[in-house]
Design a protein around this motif. Structure first.
Motif, PDB file in Angstrom:
ATOM      1  N   VAL A  59      -9.104   9.760  -0.660  1.00  0.00           N
ATOM      2  CA  VAL A  59      -8.504   8.816  -1.617  1.00  0.00           C
ATOM      3  C   VAL A  59      -7.103   8.114  -1.338  1.00  0.00           C
ATOM      4  N   LEU A  60      -6.214   9.371  -0.975  1.00  0.00           N
ATOM      5  CA  LEU A  60      -4.916   8.618  -0.569  1.00  0.00           C
ATOM      6  C   LEU A  60      -4.821   7.833   0.703  1.00  0.00           C
ATOM      7  N   ALA A  61      -5.941   7.714   1.426  1.00  0.00           N
ATOM      8  CA  ALA A  61      -5.936   7.021   2.686  1.00  0.00           C
ATOM      9  C   ALA A  61      -6.191   5.429   2.310  1.00  0.00           C
ATOM     10  N   VAL A  62      -6.716   5.158   1.331  1.00  0.00           N
ATOM     11  CA  VAL A  62      -6.910   3.834   0.558  1.00  0.00           C
ATOM     12  C   VAL A  62      -5.867   3.106   0.199  1.00  0.00           C
ATOM     13  N   LYS A  63      -5.264   2.241   0.999  1.00  0.00           N
ATOM     14  CA  LYS A  63      -3.903   1.640   0.785  1.00  0.00           C
ATOM     15  C   LYS A  63      -3.835   0.889  -0.512  1.00  0.00           C
ATOM     16  N   LYS A  64      -4.868   0.181  -0.873  1.00  0.00           N
ATOM     17  CA  LYS A  64      -4.871  -0.799  -1.943  1.00  0.00           C
ATOM     18  C   LYS A  64      -4.555   0.077  -3.304  1.00  0.00           C
ATOM     19  N   ILE A  65      -5.102   1.373  -3.540  1.00  0.00           N
ATOM     20  CA  ILE A  65      -4.955   1.715  -4.794  1.00  0.00           C
ATOM     21  C   ILE A  65      -4.038   3.252  -4.444  1.00  0.00           C
ATOM     22  N   ARG A  66      -3.260   3.256  -3.453  1.00  0.00           N
ATOM     23  CA  ARG A  66      -2.359   4.461  -2.965  1.00  0.00           C
ATOM     24  C   ARG A  66      -1.443   4.514  -4.231  1.00  0.00           C
ATOM     25  N   ALA A  67      -0.888   3.511  -4.761  1.00  0.00           N
ATOM     26  CA  ALA A  67       0.282   3.581  -5.495  1.00  0.00           C
ATOM     27  C   ALA A  67      -0.208   4.510  -6.955  1.00  0.00           C
ATOM     28  N   GLU A 102      10.314   8.574  -0.213  1.00  0.00           N
ATOM     29  CA  GLU A 102       9.582   7.778   0.579  1.00  0.00           C
ATOM     30  C   GLU A 102       8.032   7.969   0.292  1.00  0.00           C
ATOM     31  N   GLU A 103       7.131   6.722   0.120  1.00  0.00           N
ATOM     32  CA  GLU A 103       5.804   7.064  -0.035  1.00  0.00           C
ATOM     33  C   GLU A 103       5.139   7.467   1.042  1.00  0.00           C
ATOM     34  N   LYS A 104       5.558   7.204   2.344  1.00  0.00           N
ATOM     35  CA  LYS A 104       5.091   7.909   3.573  1.00  0.00           C
ATOM     36  C   LYS A 104       4.988   9.215   3.433  1.00  0.00           C
ATOM     37  N   TYR A 110       1.504  15.525   0.071  1.00  0.00           N
ATOM     38  CA  TYR A 110       0.445  15.776  -0.754  1.00  0.00           C
ATOM     39  C   TYR A 110      -0.684  16.069   0.086  1.00  0.00           C
ATOM     40  N   SER A 111      -0.879  15.564   1.189  1.00  0.00           N
ATOM     41  CA  SER A 111      -2.453  15.575   1.703  1.00  0.00           C
ATOM     42  C   SER A 111      -2.734  17.262   1.966  1.00  0.00           C
ATOM     43  N   PHE A 112      -1.526  17.827   2.599  1.00  0.00           N
ATOM     44  CA  PHE A 112      -1.755  19.256   2.963  1.00  0.00           C
ATOM     45  C   PHE A 112      -1.454  20.119   1.724  1.00  0.00           C
ATOM     46  N   PHE A 113      -0.382  19.632   0.711  1.00  0.00           N
ATOM     47  CA  PHE A 113      -0.418  20.277  -0.796  1.00  0.00           C
ATOM     48  C   PHE A 113      -1.808  20.274  -1.430  1.00  0.00           C
TER      49      PHE A 113
END
Length: 547
Positions: free
Chosen positions: A23-31, A99-101, A107-110
């Motif tokens: 889900v993190l890959a979807v930029k529109k809802i990332r925040a 930084e969001e990046k 978080y992806s690995f975490f």
């Protein structure tokens, strides 16, 4: 209805961190997703608090070769400690990376490592355990190399090599266990191992495979390399939660309540004691606080390795001993995680703030030193109680070693507090309210821990606090004497990873002289049979001559 809710809570505790990654890959809802991610461990924590042990057992026969999940008493305490630490570290992470990046990358690995950790705890069959254990192990590589500098990549290389070795050995052990038992559940596997003709070989595979994660002496080299280079929240969960996965593996698969083995008992106990003292000796020389804490973890895991060895020598008391091991793992995980998180935010120069953080570090440091009315006091009492099961003089000897080990841990904590004193060079990042809140929450839990769990409450009522002050007083005297001896102060720190340099040299020579080694192996193949025959004949001749 309530039972269905608890089933969903347990499943959701494992699946939410796993599903959050794509889900993190979807930029529109990332925040929005990033604002929810710090709470990802909450369902697992609620499951640990509200699911009664041994009452919930789910089976999915259509998944892989049949997946089973559930919580027993051991798993419940492991899930409680792990989910608490993951929750605090996830909240800490949100403020640690601005930084969001970087947040998305970390978080992806975490989250993958978190899902693996929770999954292996609730697994009740061999296939799901292996799947989640592997997921946690490989996802953790991303946490180790996250900073992408030379030190991080070196630590990551050592870590991943050991992980691959451990995974291969674990896979072989699990295949043999499944073949022997013709089943996949933990209970059936342990029963099958008890009567297996090659049980010692399987126990060896399990010992090494899980020992890599548990930091057994000789297999510990990744810990002091990985912790200093990993971001602070990663160090906290690596040392406080994921290191316990190796211990849980031993508890799940070794038939410690069924097999009496002096040899295996001695192996675990000796290696555990060696790790306990080596961690102290190497740790007190360190000047990097995170490296010191890594060696402290090796030392503390040595105690748990020793207790596991008690099971091979005292299988009749295993039901009692496993309670102490589980509580010790919970105590160590929370306190070590709090130390890492506290040390990681000493980057400011405000003297008042640094004093406040420094005094906050006293809480987990004193708990690890087993001062009166701390979780460490209850944990060390349980260990001392199990030592009394041994006949003299072994009980006396082990009791003395436990005292010296506690003294060593206290010296390590004094050294740590000295390294991060308010007047020292700033370390880590500057503290802020968002970093402080989860850390203060964890400190509050640590303070109340010995008074809310039944095993520690029972110990508190029985104990006199005075004997637990002796190691602290002796450690203070030793520290004062050492501070007056200049030669001791000038001792160079043990290089992080210590003996890994010898492993690297061996590997280098194998690669460099591989062709020559291949020639030697060919010679052995052709002449080995004749040589063995000659040695056997010579030995028989000498034996006959002596007789």
């Amino acid at each position: 209805m309530y039972e269905k809710f608890l089933e969903s809570l347990l499943l959701f505790g494992v699946l939410w961190p796993l599903m959050s990654v794509p889900v993190l890959a979807v930029k529109k809802i990332r925040a929005v997703v990033l604002s929810l991610l710090p709470w990802t461990a909450l369902p697992a924590l609620l499951a640990a608090l509200f699911v009664s042990p041994d009452t919930l057992h789910l089976e999915f026969p259509w998944l892989i070769l049949g997946v089973q999940i559930g919580l027993d008493t051991t798993g419940s305490l492991f899930l409680l400690g792990s989910s608490l630490l993951w929750l605090v570290a996830a909240l800490y992470t949100k403020a640690y990376f601005r930084e969001e990046k970087k947040q998305v990358s970390f978080y992806s690995f975490f989250l993958l490592a978190m899902a693996g950790n929770f999954g292996l705890i609730v697994s009740q069959d061999i296939f799901s355990f292996y799947l989640f254990f592997t997921l946690m192990s490989f996802a953790s590589y991303g946490l180790v190399v996250f900073n992408r500098d030379n030190e991080a990549f070196h630590a990551g290389l050592v870590y991943i090599v050991l992980v691959v070795i451990g995974e291969v050995m674990l896979f072989v052990a699990f295949l043999l266990l499944a073949q022997i038992s013709d089943a996949t559940s933990f209970e059936a596997l342990r029963s099958g191992l008890t009567n297996a003709p090659d049980k010692n070989f399987i126990i060896f595979l399990l010992f090494v495979a899980f020992g890599i994660k548990a930091g057994v002496i000789g297999l510990h080299v990744w810990l002091p390399l990985a912790h200093p280079v990993a971001p602070t929240p990663a160090s906290a969960v690596l040392s406080g939660a994921m290191i316990n996965a190796g211990l849980l593996g031993w508890l799940r698969f070794l038939p410690l309540d069924e097999i009496f083995s002096v040899n295996w008992a001695l192996s675990f106990i000796v290696l555990g004691i060696a790790a306990q003292f080596y961690g102290v000796i190497a740790g007190v020389t360190q000047r990097n606080p995170k490296t010191l804490l890594a060696y402290s973890s090796i030392s503390q895991m040595g105690i748990m390795t020793m207790l596991t060895g008690f099971g091979f020598y005292l299988p009749q008391y295993w039901e009692s001993i496993v309670v102490g091991i589980t509580f010790f793992a919970l105590h160590h995980g929370l306190n070590k995680g709090a130390l890492f998180l506290g040390v990681g935010m000493l980057g400011g120069t405000n003297r008042r703030q640094r004093y406040a953080l420094w005094f906050g570090l006293f809480i987990p440091a004193l708990a690890l030193a087993a001062v009166p009315y701390s979780s460490g006091m209850a944990a060390k009492y349980m260990v001392k109680d199990y030592i009394s099961y041994f006949a003299t003089p072994w009980s006396t000897l082990l009791g003395m070693l436990l005292f010296v080990g506690t003294l060593g841990t206290t010296l390590l904590m004094i050294r740590l507090l000295y390294l991060v004193r308010p007047s020292s060079t700033p370390f880590g990042i500057k503290a802020n309210v968002s970093l402080l809140c989860p850390w203060v929450l964890l400190l509050g839990i640590i303070l109340t821990l010995p008074f809310i769990l039944e095993p520690s409450l029972e110990a508190m009522y029985k104990l006199s606090p005075l004997p637990f002050l002796y190691p602290l007083l002796v450690a203070i005297v030793i520290t004062f004497v050492i501070s007056k001896i200049q030669k001791i102060q000038n001792i160079q720190p043990v290089v992080a990873g210590d003996i890994v340099i010898y492993y690297e040299r061996i590997l280098f020579y194998i690669i460099k002289y591989g062709k020559k080694l291949n020639l030697v192996l060919h010679c052995y193949r052709y002449f080995g049979s004749w040589t063995r025959h000659f040695i056997t004949k010579l030995s028989n001749t000498i034996t006959a001559w002596i007789q």
